[in-house]
Design an enzyme around this catalytic site. Sequence first.
Site, PDB file in Angstrom:
ATOM      1  N   HIS A  32       0.844  -1.189   0.000  1.00 53.17           N
ATOM      2  CA  HIS A  32       0.000   0.000   0.000  1.00 53.17           C
ATOM      3  C   HIS A  32       0.884   1.245   0.000  1.00 53.17           C
ATOM      4  O   HIS A  32       1.719   1.427   0.896  1.00 53.17           O
ATOM      5  CB  HIS A  32      -0.901  -0.004   1.230  1.00 53.17           C
ATOM      6  CG  HIS A  32      -1.951   1.065   1.250  1.00 53.17           C
ATOM      7  ND1 HIS A  32      -3.153   0.952   0.582  1.00 53.17           N
ATOM      8  CD2 HIS A  32      -1.985   2.272   1.858  1.00 53.17           C
ATOM      9  CE1 HIS A  32      -3.883   2.039   0.792  1.00 53.17           C
ATOM     10  NE2 HIS A  32      -3.192   2.856   1.567  1.00 53.17           N
ATOM     11  N   MET A  36       0.360  11.651  -0.891  1.00 53.19           N
ATOM     12  CA  MET A  36      -0.301  12.835  -0.329  1.00 53.19           C
ATOM     13  C   MET A  36       0.347  14.088  -0.923  1.00 53.19           C
ATOM     14  O   MET A  36       1.562  14.153  -1.034  1.00 53.19           O
ATOM     15  CB  MET A  36      -0.157  12.831   1.193  1.00 53.19           C
ATOM     16  CG  MET A  36      -0.731  11.576   1.848  1.00 53.19           C
ATOM     17  SD  MET A  36      -0.510  11.577   3.631  1.00 53.19           S
ATOM     18  CE  MET A  36      -1.086   9.946   4.071  1.00 53.19           C
TER      19      MET A  36
HETATM   20  C1  DX5 Z   1      -3.839   7.502   5.983  1.00 53.94           C
HETATM   21  C2  DX5 Z   1      -3.391   6.456   5.011  1.00 53.94           C
HETATM   22  C3  DX5 Z   1      -3.232   5.085   5.625  1.00 53.94           C
HETATM   23  C4  DX5 Z   1      -2.202   5.022   6.730  1.00 53.94           C
HETATM   24  C5  DX5 Z   1      -2.327   3.710   7.474  1.00 53.94           C
HETATM   25  O1  DX5 Z   1      -4.252   8.637   5.326  1.00 53.94           O
HETATM   26  O2  DX5 Z   1      -4.262   6.372   3.908  1.00 53.94           O
HETATM   27  O3  DX5 Z   1      -2.916   4.139   4.622  1.00 53.94           O
HETATM   28  O4  DX5 Z   1      -0.936   5.182   6.235  1.00 53.94           O
HETATM   29  O5  DX5 Z   1      -1.455   3.702   8.566  1.00 53.94           O
HETATM   30  P1  DX5 Z   1      -1.886   3.119   9.991  1.00 53.94           P
HETATM   31  O6  DX5 Z   1      -2.133   1.650   9.781  1.00 53.94           O
HETATM   32  O7  DX5 Z   1      -0.688   3.395  10.833  1.00 53.94           O
HETATM   33  O8  DX5 Z   1      -3.111   3.831  10.428  1.00 53.94           O
HETATM   34 ZN    ZN Z   2      -3.870   4.645   2.554  1.00 50.50          ZN
END
Ligand code: DX5
Ligand code: ZN
Length: 220
Positions: A32, A36
């Site tokens: 994943h 951003m």
């Molecule tokens: C947040 C992201 C997530 C995040 C997940 O905006 O889209 O994918 O990185 O990280 P955890 O599992 O630490 O919440």
């Molecule tokens: Zn994400």
Amino acid sequence: MIKISPSILAADFSRLGDEVKRLDPGGADYVHVDVMDGGFVPNLTVGPPVIAAVRPVTKLPFDVHLMIQRPSRYLDDYIRAGADILTVHLEAEEELEETLQAIRELGSRPGIAIKPNTSFQAVKPYMGLVDILVVMTVEPGFGGQEFMMEVMPKVEEARGFIDEAGLDVELEVDGGVDEITAGYAAKAGANVLVAGTAVYGGRVKRRIARIRESATKALS
Ligand code: DX5
Ligand code: ZN
């Protein structure tokens, strides 16, 4: 079957290639990648050059999550960089139908993501155009946030719609997933679990196994 998509946002960026390499032997199903832009969300992470740099280190599919404004401008860049799944936010794009069709025509699997406050009703018209629906269980923008239990009824609603319509759509939850909350998410109907902090915060293989076990147990 439950799939685990570890978020590399929680990885050690000073050696990102090695961190991505840990995922395949660690039992992950996808990688994943959180993109951003500092506009759609108040954080700035990686773009196509970084994705292209780590693409060759693993055969795992790249599950690229675009948290950027008007993603339609950059589809080709992310797909050429190696995005096997390319997910855009419903709240970030006006030409959604065209954008989802363009992702598929460019050879990637289209996905759509919705923020916690966006209803399933809002995304329903696009469900026939996607391979994956991402239901955010945190406000997008940062890793390490708390899982929002109040989003579970929406996951159930999405699962009900997908099954009733007989759609071949994966249902992913993203944000605050760990070996406890994975059970709630799976029970609500999610089959793809994103986890960043809960995977990279320790022994990757053991942590992925525990998250999968907790989710699988919740289904039995
Ligand atoms: C947040 C992201 C997530 C995040 C997940 O905006 O889209 O994918 O990185 O990280 P955890 O599992 O630490 O919440
Ligand atoms: Zn994400």
